[in-house]
Enzyme design. Structure first.
Site, PDB file in Angstrom:
ATOM      1  N   HIS A 180       0.843  -1.149   0.088  1.00  0.00           N
ATOM      2  CA  HIS A 180      -0.079  -0.110   0.026  1.00  0.00           C
ATOM      3  C   HIS A 180       0.812   1.337  -0.201  1.00  0.00           C
ATOM      4  O   HIS A 180       0.495   2.157  -0.786  1.00  0.00           O
ATOM      5  CB  HIS A 180      -0.924   0.182   1.314  1.00  0.00           C
ATOM      6  CG  HIS A 180      -2.046  -0.816   1.133  1.00  0.00           C
ATOM      7  ND1 HIS A 180      -2.242  -2.220   0.829  1.00  0.00           N
ATOM      8  CD2 HIS A 180      -3.606  -0.641   1.012  1.00  0.00           C
ATOM      9  CE1 HIS A 180      -3.152  -2.876   0.798  1.00  0.00           C
ATOM     10  NE2 HIS A 180      -4.088  -1.915   0.998  1.00  0.00           N
ATOM     11  N   HIS A 221       0.232  -4.126   9.280  1.00  0.00           N
ATOM     12  CA  HIS A 221       1.783  -4.364   9.094  1.00  0.00           C
ATOM     13  C   HIS A 221       2.483  -4.073  10.392  1.00  0.00           C
ATOM     14  O   HIS A 221       1.925  -3.380  11.125  1.00  0.00           O
ATOM     15  CB  HIS A 221       2.380  -3.397   7.777  1.00  0.00           C
ATOM     16  CG  HIS A 221       2.111  -4.042   6.389  1.00  0.00           C
ATOM     17  ND1 HIS A 221       2.949  -4.883   6.086  1.00  0.00           N
ATOM     18  CD2 HIS A 221       1.113  -3.568   5.546  1.00  0.00           C
ATOM     19  CE1 HIS A 221       2.537  -5.243   4.746  1.00  0.00           C
ATOM     20  NE2 HIS A 221       1.341  -4.436   4.448  1.00  0.00           N
ATOM     21  N   ASP A 225       7.709  -2.691   8.287  1.00  0.00           N
ATOM     22  CA  ASP A 225       7.297  -2.729   7.110  1.00  0.00           C
ATOM     23  C   ASP A 225       6.901  -1.307   6.355  1.00  0.00           C
ATOM     24  O   ASP A 225       7.208  -1.129   5.006  1.00  0.00           O
ATOM     25  CB  ASP A 225       5.975  -3.569   6.838  1.00  0.00           C
ATOM     26  CG  ASP A 225       5.970  -4.890   7.753  1.00  0.00           C
ATOM     27  OD1 ASP A 225       7.257  -5.318   7.772  1.00  0.00           O
ATOM     28  OD2 ASP A 225       5.038  -5.273   7.876  1.00  0.00           O
TER      29      ASP A 225
END
Length: 305
Positions: A180, A221, A225
């Site tokens: 994302h 996450h 990350d």
């Protein structure tokens, strides 16, 4: 009023048709890059699905972001996805603004070739990273006791080649680094270079920061990350941007030079395209379809219309 609307509609239609013709020509020249980029998106989806087969649920790792940010919970996990969808749709629509707006700086096909190149490079590094070390997923459906924390082994080759329609929301194991954030940062960096509105640029960076916090608060996450995504994507875009050919400049148009030394008749012929001397032409900046240096006006419907 009706006459004005009719005239403006005619200009908009001419502008749209001209842009369609231009973009079709660019698509014919660059279709291989667009196709390769889309194929790589599919491969990235397969890779993310593949790591779900070998994901092992376990205790959530100690994380600084989890300690600092309150947990949103499953019922509010849609918030980060809503922000991401808004960013994606907004950027997608912006890349098509040359079809309707007078002021234009990009070609839609060429900007997407560039964006896909950035995405593919970042996703290649991402796949290498999350296959190197599989961390236990912090998301609710990836934790111990969940029936979907690990996909059952495929029963056929066809099943392997199918993309899980729920993989974006319910994947496990593809953690380092956040996909994302790859998309969001690539979009923000692209608009930072080719966009024209300073407010939108600042708002884009603010949105990326807010989305980072929402991803961590949603426990989709780990903090690492998101952090790795921030410096990796910026470095990849910085390096590739220097290697890729620059986009053509659409902010200048070729217009005749009106000289005071010529008679009115000669200048009139020159403005109508009857001048044959190449020295009589030079590029000038276009501002809202008008050239204000010598009072020469051009038809907005013909300048990139």
């Amino acid at each position: 009023m009706t006459l004005y609307i009719r005239r403006e509609s005619s200009k908009l239609w001419k502008r749209f048709c001209f842009e369609i013709t231009t973009e079709i020509g660019l698509s014919a020249e660059n279709w291989i890059y667009l196709l390769a980029g889309l194929i790589c998106q599919y491969i990235h989806g397969l890779a993310a699905k593949g790591v779900h087969y070998i994901h092992r649920a376990g205790p959530t790792l100690q994380d600084l972001g989890f300690f600092l940010l309150p947990e949103l919970g499953q019922e509010r996990s849609y918030i980060s996805e809503t922000v991401f969808t808004s960013v994606f749709v907004s950027f997608f629509l912006w890349t098509f603004h040359p079809f309707i707006l007078k002021s234009k700086k990009i070609y839609t096909v060429l900007i997407w070739c560039r964006v896909l190149a950035f995405l593919v490079a970042c996703q290649f590094l991402r796949v290498i990273t999350f296959y190197s070390t599989q961390l236990p997923g912090p998301n609710y459906h990836c934790r111990e006791g969940s029936k979907v924390s690990r996909l059952p082994w495929p029963k056929s080759a066809l099943e392997v080649l199918q993309i899980n329609p729920h993989g974006v929301m319910y994947g496990c194991g593809d953690l380092i680094f956040s996909s994302h954030m790859i998309f969001t940062l690539v979009f923000v960096l692209t608009y930072q270079k080719y966009g024209t509105k300073r407010f939108i640029k600042l708002f884009g960076w603010l949105t990326a920061a807010v989305q980072s916090l929402l991803i961590i608060a949603s426990r989709k996450h780990y903090t690492v990350d998101v952090v790795v995504a921030w410096y990796t994507v910026n470095l990849v875009v910085f390096c590739l941007d220097k290697k890729l050919p620059e986009l053509p400049d659409r902010t200048t148009v070729l217009l005749p030079v009106v000289s005071k030394d010529r008679t009115k008749e000669e200048n009139h012929k020159l403005l109508n395209g009857n001048g044959v001397d190449p020295a009589d032409w030079r590029p000038r900046a276009q501002v809202n379809g008008k050239i204000d240096s010598n009072g020469v006006h051009t038809d907005n419907s013909m300048n990139g219309a």
